[in-house]
Scaffold this motif. Structure first.
Motif: not given
Lengths: 77, 77, 77, 77, 77, 77, 77, 77, 77, 77, 77, 77
Positions: E3, G14, G16, G55-56
């Protein structure tokens, strides 16, 4: 360790002297019935005008305190 | 009883001393030509920095007053 | 005359006395490592409550200063 | 050194060419009666559509200038 | 795939010509010490007035870039 | 075809009857000295309470009109 | 007891998997170079879409920490 | 003359007829237990749709009243 | 069919696990004294940092419920 | 004279050249299937960074047009 | 029980009579092609001025309805 | 390389489980008729209350996708 819940009430303090006095006035009034106030946030600063200068500062606050027991959710200020 | 109309003008008062002084400075200036100012609301607090502390507080106010007669709509401050 | 670039950093000043003291505290701290602070804007006023009046004023500021040389973009406060 | 008071008026400039032209148009119009404009802030950018492209850019500005004497508080643009 | 973390810094670009020039000026200055800028967002458009038209456009940007290694969190512009 | 400049002034209309009446009251007052008002935008709806129902509706409006000649920039309402 | 100054930096984490993971990712990255992070505030939640689901997650945070010494004003994350 | 403290509570009034009716409904309900309501501010106007027109107007109000004695801080509506 | 009035109170739920847990914690606490909670709206997500990850999520909610009888306007949480 | 209904859709135009080009690009695209676009409002200006200057300007617009017949409510851009 | 998805479209209703009429006009127009509208939220109230009073009220609404089948995501109003 | 245009539609996803599920539900529904969704932004998080905890999370999203051909401007979700 249990999770805590807090309650926020909106108060408007007023003072003819200063913004700080208006904040303290509202906090003092609220503390007469709620002993464990935690924090405040200023939401609005306005006031009245008298003879070309500030008559009353009126400061809107959100005031937060912990809900210690069910009955505390009825605490308002 | 007739309905009233009010006008709001935006002023920026400045002071090297305090936020309250900046507010009063703008209200005093406005009251030189408008005698019946009613209320104000703080819209922004900013300022300049000089030698590591506040140079000037600059406080933007909306200032309201009643439109008493048609000519009053030309009153600006 | 070249175009200038400025940088804005967010600081929270605190004071048990006044909003102005909280602002000046943050500006003083920042000026220890950045000599050319230009302006500030108040983004939030909040605080803690202690014994029914303000414990600490906590004032969030955006503070701006000119980026004089590349290394200045690393200046933070 | 006396404290200054500033006045902010809201204008909408328009141009069929660019956002910058719309800003300059409003400032030019205002400067015909107020010689000492100081700063502006863009509050809104909108416009009309004609034949699938921009007809007029309409840019709302707050325009600030110093109140030099009491009569200046009647200066509007 | 790990990430990512990004950092956003606030810059004010200035130009006497256009809003786009002010944006590019700030991005160019920042890229002197940060090679991998990713995106920007316009937060405010203001400026100075000189002789009845825009003196300087001053555009406040949030500029984002990826934190590639711990030391990057000290990258400011 | 020349580019136009518009001016926006802030008024508060009041009515004991309805929000629409408060808007029309402010527009009517403004039209006594400005004949070519173009548009309005509601910025705030508030009011007073009397005997458990609305005493006065107070509606803050931005009112726009075209600056037809330099002197029009002094038109306020 | 001295008054404290805090600094707020903006980071985008971020993940997922979840919003919480994105927040923790940014805090973990920042804590590699700043050991005394105090609080965070979520400013924006957005993300990318991939094959009809997230997605993120991209979560923008303001992260606050105390400025313990002058050099700390250069701490960024 | 003592400084006053006010309290603001948030209510949602509903009406199938008009926005004004929804406001008055909430004020009427609140006045059954609080006799000295002072002012209100509209925070949101929304509603339900039924058969292609408004089913219920739902108007969120902040309603203010003076805290006359400590027990009044428990007054909610 | 009578028009309804609703009341909105602001609560802050906290959890070391997730945003959802913080929301449910505040709703659970409120439901101990108010059985007919209807809806909530997230107003702010913030939290504390501990050892480089989230210590406590603090989620501010507006929580709405119907005022069924006059006494209900005193219901707070 | 019948009352009109308008529809607003949100589009993001992009351009490597200027903000105006990005606006015109989105309006041109929309006008391929909707011939009677009326107005636009800029909601956000952001973009990508490439080699230290703007890669793409990305301007989010609300675009309004009149609903001339029921089928027009399906017009999207 | 499956999870639902809703769609929100933005419409502007107009009326020379009242804000309520403008809202109902937009809802009526939308219901000609979407039978299951659920709720609306007022986003803006503005209008035109004619002869010193309101010409047209223009009320911007977000209107929500459930996406019952894939094709419904093309429903616009 | 041609300039791109994107479209943003507003959807509300719901889930009894989590905020992430509500987001994914809306994205999944939209992807049934639009294959090339690009990004989303959370605009509001609210929900219903049932038996003292969350009944349904309702998350309002702006969802963006590229307008690849004129007919795509009719794509809604």
């Amino acid at each position: 360790m249990p999770d805590h819940t807090y309650k926020i009430i909106d108060l408007v303090g007023s003072s003819s002297e200063s913004i700080e006095d208006a904040i303290n006035g509202a906090l003092g009034r609220a503390s007469e019935t709620i002993s464990h106030l935690d924090w405040f946030q200023v939401k609005e600063i306005r006031g009245t005008v008298s003879d070309g200068h500030v008559g009353w500062y009126q400061v809107t606050l959100g005031v937060g305190f912990q809900v210690l027991k069910p009955g505390d959710v009825h605490r308002e200020a």
